[in-house]
Design an enzyme around this catalytic site. Sequence first.
Site, PDB file in Angstrom:
ATOM      1  N   CYS A 149      38.208  -1.249  57.740  1.00 36.02           N
ATOM      2  CA  CYS A 149      37.436  -2.956  57.449  1.00 36.02           C
ATOM      3  C   CYS A 149      35.810  -2.365  57.471  1.00 36.02           C
ATOM      4  O   CYS A 149      35.466  -3.289  57.070  1.00 36.02           O
ATOM      5  CB  CYS A 149      37.803  -3.664  58.921  1.00 36.02           C
ATOM      6  SG  CYS A 149      39.355  -4.036  59.313  1.00 36.02           S
ATOM      7  N   HIS A 179      30.353  -9.497  61.385  1.00 36.51           N
ATOM      8  CA  HIS A 179      31.476  -9.005  61.344  1.00 36.51           C
ATOM      9  C   HIS A 179      32.781 -10.229  61.671  1.00 36.51           C
ATOM     10  O   HIS A 179      33.492 -10.322  60.770  1.00 36.51           O
ATOM     11  CB  HIS A 179      32.099  -7.696  62.166  1.00 36.51           C
ATOM     12  CG  HIS A 179      33.306  -7.206  61.586  1.00 36.51           C
ATOM     13  ND1 HIS A 179      33.756  -7.187  60.579  1.00 36.51           N
ATOM     14  CD2 HIS A 179      34.142  -6.764  62.483  1.00 36.51           C
ATOM     15  CE1 HIS A 179      35.079  -6.335  60.477  1.00 36.51           C
ATOM     16  NE2 HIS A 179      35.320  -6.279  61.720  1.00 36.51           N
ATOM     17  N   HIS A 198      40.133 -12.173  57.161  1.00 36.14           N
ATOM     18  CA  HIS A 198      39.785 -10.751  57.068  1.00 36.14           C
ATOM     19  C   HIS A 198      40.416 -10.165  55.931  1.00 36.14           C
ATOM     20  O   HIS A 198      41.399  -9.767  55.996  1.00 36.14           O
ATOM     21  CB  HIS A 198      40.086 -10.424  58.386  1.00 36.14           C
ATOM     22  CG  HIS A 198      39.406  -8.937  58.796  1.00 36.14           C
ATOM     23  ND1 HIS A 198      38.630  -8.123  57.812  1.00 36.14           N
ATOM     24  CD2 HIS A 198      39.378  -7.983  59.933  1.00 36.14           C
ATOM     25  CE1 HIS A 198      37.965  -7.053  58.224  1.00 36.14           C
ATOM     26  NE2 HIS A 198      38.542  -7.187  59.718  1.00 36.14           N
TER      27      HIS A 198
END
Length: 446
Positions: free
Chosen positions: A190, A329, A366
């Site tokens: 990520c 994030h 995400h």
Amino acid sequence: MTDRTDLTEAADDIVITGMGVVTPIGGDVETFWSANLEGRSGIVLEERMDTTGLPCGWTAGLIPEDVREKVAAGHGAPGRSWGDALMHACVEQALTDARLDERPALDGPAALVYARVWPGPTGSDPQDYVTHMEDLARRFDSVGNQPAAVLRYLRGRNLPLETRDLSVYPREIAERLGTAVLPVRLEATCSGGLRAIAEAARLLRSGRARYAVVSAAVSRNTPYVLSQYGQLMALSRWKGDPAQASMPFDKRRTGMVINESAGALVLETAAHAAARGLAGTHAVVGGWGLAVDTSHMTAPRVEMVERVMRTALAEAGATPDQVEAVNAHGTSTRLNDVTEARALHRVFGERMADLPVSAVKSLTGHGSAASGVVETVASALTMCRGVVPPVPTTTEPDPACAVRTSLTPQERPVAAMLKNSFGFGGQYASMFFRRPAAPRPAPQPG
């Protein structure tokens, strides 16, 4: 230090001159940005597969069908994976935005830095890897590792995606650009998007490339992936309105929502952009912090998040007081959000009471490595347009996080901001961006 936010960029500053996205909330930059400001979610029920046996994973950030059809029609090709088609669509947007056809790059090689999941049909099913390794073994038994022999072995073979070498995409981009490319493929979960931007900036600073294309894509909504994340209890278990399933920094959050998305950027030095007559840019890449922590495979550590943020500031020659917004994030997991929040409080202290924080994943879900590129686009627009996007799903802020999100857009000048990305495997990244002296103006309504 000297505040350079309102000064002309130095010749060797790295600037973003082109941007492109395909996301659950928009298949182009302007649609994506409008959805952010309007709080329009792209998270829906996952109805493409049976999720009844899973404890979570009922929702996903899915690219709208009309956008999927447009991408497939414009960038699909025989033997091309869906992830590569998404990256091609975004790269084409970014090249057009950077006006590389209208104002070509100066002579010299380009860099291509990209992050993507396995290109097989399913995205990341173990059988794809097994098939690939079996094919490699057969090739080695037949011809060994001599390049000429391998080339003869491969010539004329119609390889399935799961056995294909990962060289087709760079070749296609090189053909599109009309120049040799220096390809770099990253695998950094990520944090891969920000790491790709940092690597592209490094190649530009070293003089190995005249400009760089960065791209990232993810499409891993399969039963296998959902079961993986389900075992980690990382996915949202929200059973209400799907649009509410991802709620960063909200005390009701239960986990993240995975999505399919892609993003692309064009980076070059300010001198290169000026030499080809480009008047405005989207952002200046000021500095970054990267780290790998092997203490835990999935749990982030406050110390490491703090470290990469402070490193990004130090490399940019900036102080915490100069940061005017944070693009978090913000995954909506119980642990990640509170860890990131605590690190933010360590870096910014009492300023956290007034420091605006945005979290794009509240609307998109995400996108693994793609999220870093897509959310950098949102960061650039935040600075150029002077608007901090809302976090519309955070209606009950968690006191344990105590970050300042808003349910509505906040119009305010933002001269500099931080973007954070963290990932499984102990991957951490943070990047400092400055508003350019001549921001790219918003398109005029048609």
